[in-house]
Scaffold this motif. Sequence first.
Motif, PDB file in Angstrom:
ATOM      1  N   LEU A   1       0.291  -1.215  -0.029  1.00 53.15           N
ATOM      2  CA  LEU A   1       0.032   0.289  -0.214  1.00 53.15           C
ATOM      3  C   LEU A   1       1.053   1.154  -0.480  1.00 53.15           C
ATOM      4  O   LEU A   1       0.320   2.361  -0.516  1.00 53.15           O
ATOM      5  CB  LEU A   1      -0.886   0.099   0.783  1.00 53.15           C
ATOM      6  N   LEU A   2       1.938   1.402   0.714  1.00 51.21           N
ATOM      7  CA  LEU A   2       2.968   2.829   0.975  1.00 51.21           C
ATOM      8  C   LEU A   2       4.750   1.744   0.770  1.00 51.21           C
ATOM      9  O   LEU A   2       4.479   1.057   1.261  1.00 51.21           O
ATOM     10  CB  LEU A   2       2.190   3.362   2.332  1.00 51.21           C
ATOM     11  N   GLU A   3       5.353   2.990   0.291  1.00 50.64           N
ATOM     12  CA  GLU A   3       6.502   2.647   0.874  1.00 50.64           C
ATOM     13  C   GLU A   3       6.879   3.815   1.440  1.00 50.64           C
ATOM     14  O   GLU A   3       7.192   4.799   0.512  1.00 50.64           O
ATOM     15  CB  GLU A   3       6.941   2.310  -0.930  1.00 50.64           C
ATOM     16  N   TYR A   4       8.071   3.315   2.853  1.00 47.79           N
ATOM     17  CA  TYR A   4       8.750   4.461   3.262  1.00 47.79           C
ATOM     18  C   TYR A   4      10.340   4.279   2.709  1.00 47.79           C
ATOM     19  O   TYR A   4      10.332   2.899   1.856  1.00 47.79           O
ATOM     20  CB  TYR A   4       9.061   4.773   4.197  1.00 47.79           C
ATOM     21  N   LYS A   5      10.912   5.469   2.504  1.00 50.86           N
ATOM     22  CA  LYS A   5      12.832   5.242   2.517  1.00 50.86           C
ATOM     23  C   LYS A   5      12.821   6.232   3.798  1.00 50.86           C
ATOM     24  O   LYS A   5      13.302   7.063   4.390  1.00 50.86           O
ATOM     25  CB  LYS A   5      13.009   5.881   1.256  1.00 50.86           C
ATOM     26  N   ILE A   6      13.859   5.159   4.495  1.00 49.50           N
ATOM     27  CA  ILE A   6      14.926   6.000   5.365  1.00 49.50           C
ATOM     28  C   ILE A   6      16.195   6.091   5.010  1.00 49.50           C
ATOM     29  O   ILE A   6      16.633   5.174   4.141  1.00 49.50           O
ATOM     30  CB  ILE A   6      14.504   4.879   6.665  1.00 49.50           C
TER      31      ILE A   6
END
Length: 222
Positions: A217-222
């Motif tokens: 559903l969502l993709e974050y980058k850290i």
Amino acid sequence: MAHKPELPKGYLGPQAKFGQFGLQTINHNNPEINLDVNEVEIELKMATPVKVTGNLIQMESLKELPEYVFTQTKEDVVKFLVWIPKAGYYKLQIYALPLSDDSKTLPGVYNYLINCTNTPKMVQPFPKQFAQWKEGCYLTEPLNIPKGSPINEIRFKVTIPNCKAAAIVAEGEWTHLEEKGSGNWEGVVCLEQFRGKDAKVTLNANYGGEESKYSTLLEYKI
């Protein structure tokens, strides 16, 4: 100071499909928005379920900045949270399609012109939103994971309609979220071991059927 751009006649405001799809503006009825801050939330009301998306375009460079628009839905209201990276004129183009329509192409339904004169807030991109996110999901936290911020306890709080299970996946490590009822899911995830590794962190949902089949559903980058 940036000059107001010339736009084609009929470009601003509602387009042909806006009323046809049962949409109406709630809080920004004027398609020209002047800001002395660099964030704005735009709300639309839906008569029937509609999947929506938005694109932000910087007028000076014509650069597309979809990562600075976050779309989410609660009941019959769809919200667009827009963060402006630097002062100037921007076009916000909104696209929509009835949820019952399987077409992959969403027609343009409303166009805004945003004039941002001041940027008091440091902004970073929102998480990338995948197709099923636009089908009624709502994120309470986190709207992004700021670089350099503490990431040993990141609280996730999200609403995912018709979801059977939800998990945060960081580089193959799964943390399942806890169901709180009414499609609400929560959990705390430690991401400290991924700091500085440009890791991808995704929110995933299982909608029934195969237990191992999850949609991103969502993709974050850290």
